[in-house]
Design a protein around this motif. Structure first.
Motif, short mmCIF file in Angstrom:
data_model
loop_
_atom_site.label_atom_id
_atom_site.label_comp_id
_atom_site.label_asym_id
_atom_site.label_seq_id
_atom_site.Cartn_x
_atom_site.Cartn_y
_atom_site.Cartn_z
N VAL A 128 29.29 33.53 35.22
CA VAL A 128 29.76 32.45 35.93
C VAL A 128 31.14 32.35 35.45
CG1 VAL A 128 29.39 29.90 36.12
CG2 VAL A 128 27.49 31.37 36.01
N SER A 129 31.58 32.28 34.30
CA SER A 129 32.81 32.31 33.84
C SER A 129 33.57 33.12 34.33
CB SER A 129 32.93 32.06 32.32
OG SER A 129 34.22 32.15 31.83
N MET A 130 33.53 34.60 34.33
CA MET A 130 34.16 35.43 34.95
C MET A 130 34.31 35.37 36.60
SD MET A 130 33.54 38.96 32.90
CE MET A 130 33.81 39.10 31.27
N ILE A 131 33.17 34.89 37.33
CA ILE A 131 33.33 34.60 38.77
C ILE A 131 34.29 33.37 38.92
CG2 ILE A 131 32.06 33.91 40.67
CD1 ILE A 131 29.80 35.72 39.71
N ARG A 132 34.14 32.50 38.33
CA ARG A 132 35.22 31.32 38.30
C ARG A 132 36.49 31.70 38.16
NH1 ARG A 132 32.42 26.08 35.92
NH2 ARG A 132 30.41 25.74 37.58
N THR A 133 36.85 32.53 37.04
CA THR A 133 38.26 32.97 36.95
C THR A 133 38.89 34.06 37.70
OG1 THR A 133 37.47 34.26 35.13
CG2 THR A 133 38.16 32.24 34.42
N HIS A 134 37.90 35.01 38.07
CA HIS A 134 38.27 36.19 38.79
C HIS A 134 37.96 36.33 40.37
CE1 HIS A 134 40.06 38.08 35.25
NE2 HIS A 134 38.90 37.75 34.54
N GLY A 135 36.95 35.66 40.76
CA GLY A 135 36.48 35.47 41.97
C GLY A 135 35.42 36.42 42.32
N ASN A 136 35.10 37.42 41.51
CA ASN A 136 34.03 38.40 41.71
C ASN A 136 33.28 38.88 40.37
OD1 ASN A 136 35.92 39.90 40.74
ND2 ASN A 136 36.33 40.69 42.87
N ASP A 137 32.26 39.97 40.34
CA ASP A 137 32.08 40.26 39.16
C ASP A 137 32.10 41.80 39.04
OD1 ASP A 137 29.96 41.14 41.15
OD2 ASP A 137 28.24 41.03 39.89
N TYR A 138 33.22 42.44 39.55
CA TYR A 138 33.54 43.76 39.64
C TYR A 138 34.21 43.92 38.28
CZ TYR A 138 32.81 44.43 44.61
OH TYR A 138 32.20 44.46 45.83
N PHE A 139 33.96 45.26 37.50
CA PHE A 139 34.72 45.43 36.45
C PHE A 139 35.95 45.76 36.72
CE2 PHE A 139 30.48 45.51 33.93
CZ PHE A 139 30.96 45.02 32.95
N GLN A 140 36.32 46.40 37.88
CA GLN A 140 37.84 46.87 37.98
C GLN A 140 38.61 45.57 38.17
OE1 GLN A 140 35.01 48.09 39.82
NE2 GLN A 140 34.60 49.96 38.90
N SER A 141 38.23 44.63 38.52
CA SER A 141 39.11 43.37 38.79
C SER A 141 39.69 42.86 37.65
CB SER A 141 38.38 42.42 39.77
OG SER A 141 37.27 41.87 39.12
N PHE A 142 39.15 42.95 36.48
CA PHE A 142 39.46 42.33 35.29
C PHE A 142 39.74 43.27 34.23
CE2 PHE A 142 35.28 42.16 33.54
CZ PHE A 142 34.54 41.91 34.61
N SER A 143 40.68 43.01 33.24
CA SER A 143 40.73 43.91 32.21
C SER A 143 40.35 43.56 30.86
CB SER A 143 42.25 44.24 31.96
OG SER A 143 43.24 43.10 31.50
N ILE A 144 39.56 44.19 30.35
CA ILE A 144 39.04 43.75 29.20
C ILE A 144 40.11 43.52 27.69
CG2 ILE A 144 37.02 44.25 27.23
CD1 ILE A 144 35.51 45.43 29.41
N MET A 145 40.92 44.44 27.86
CA MET A 145 42.02 44.28 26.78
C MET A 145 42.98 43.43 27.00
SD MET A 145 42.28 48.07 25.47
CE MET A 145 40.69 49.08 24.92
#
Length: 96
Positions: A79-96
């Motif tokens: 839920v936190s990642m969807i609120r900040t990035h808008g989706n749950d794709y791994f390509q849309s956010f960087s882990i590092m």
């Protein structure tokens, strides 16, 4: 013969859960579902093992409690990642 069936079915399902976890790396929700499936199969194998040895099931209840906490933590991260990035794709956010 029946004990082989008791152990082979959860092991096969555990391996299938691991395969789904490794192959589905596009969505976070599918990875969380496959992790929950793996934990459920581990619980099933633990339950069979403890019943086979006629032990108490307190440890399996503790394991189930921790797996529920792990699932709630995973959903809160989702839920936190969807609120900040808008989706749950791994390509849309960087882990590092």
């Amino acid at each position: 013969m029946i004990m082989i069936l008791y152990w082979s079915l959860p092991m096969i399902l555990f391996i299938l859960g691991l395969f789904c976890f490794v192959s589905n790396r596009k969505h976070l929700l599918s990875m969380l579902l496959s992790l929950e499936f793996i934990v459920l199969m581990l619980f099933f194998m633990l339950f069979i093992y403890l019943n086979m040895l006629n032990y108490e099931s307190y440890f399996s209840m503790m394991f189930l409690t921790f797996s529920v906490c792990e699932g709630a933590l995973g959903l809160s991260i989702l839920v936190s990642m969807i609120r900040t990035h808008g989706n749950d794709y791994f390509q849309s956010f960087s882990i590092m």
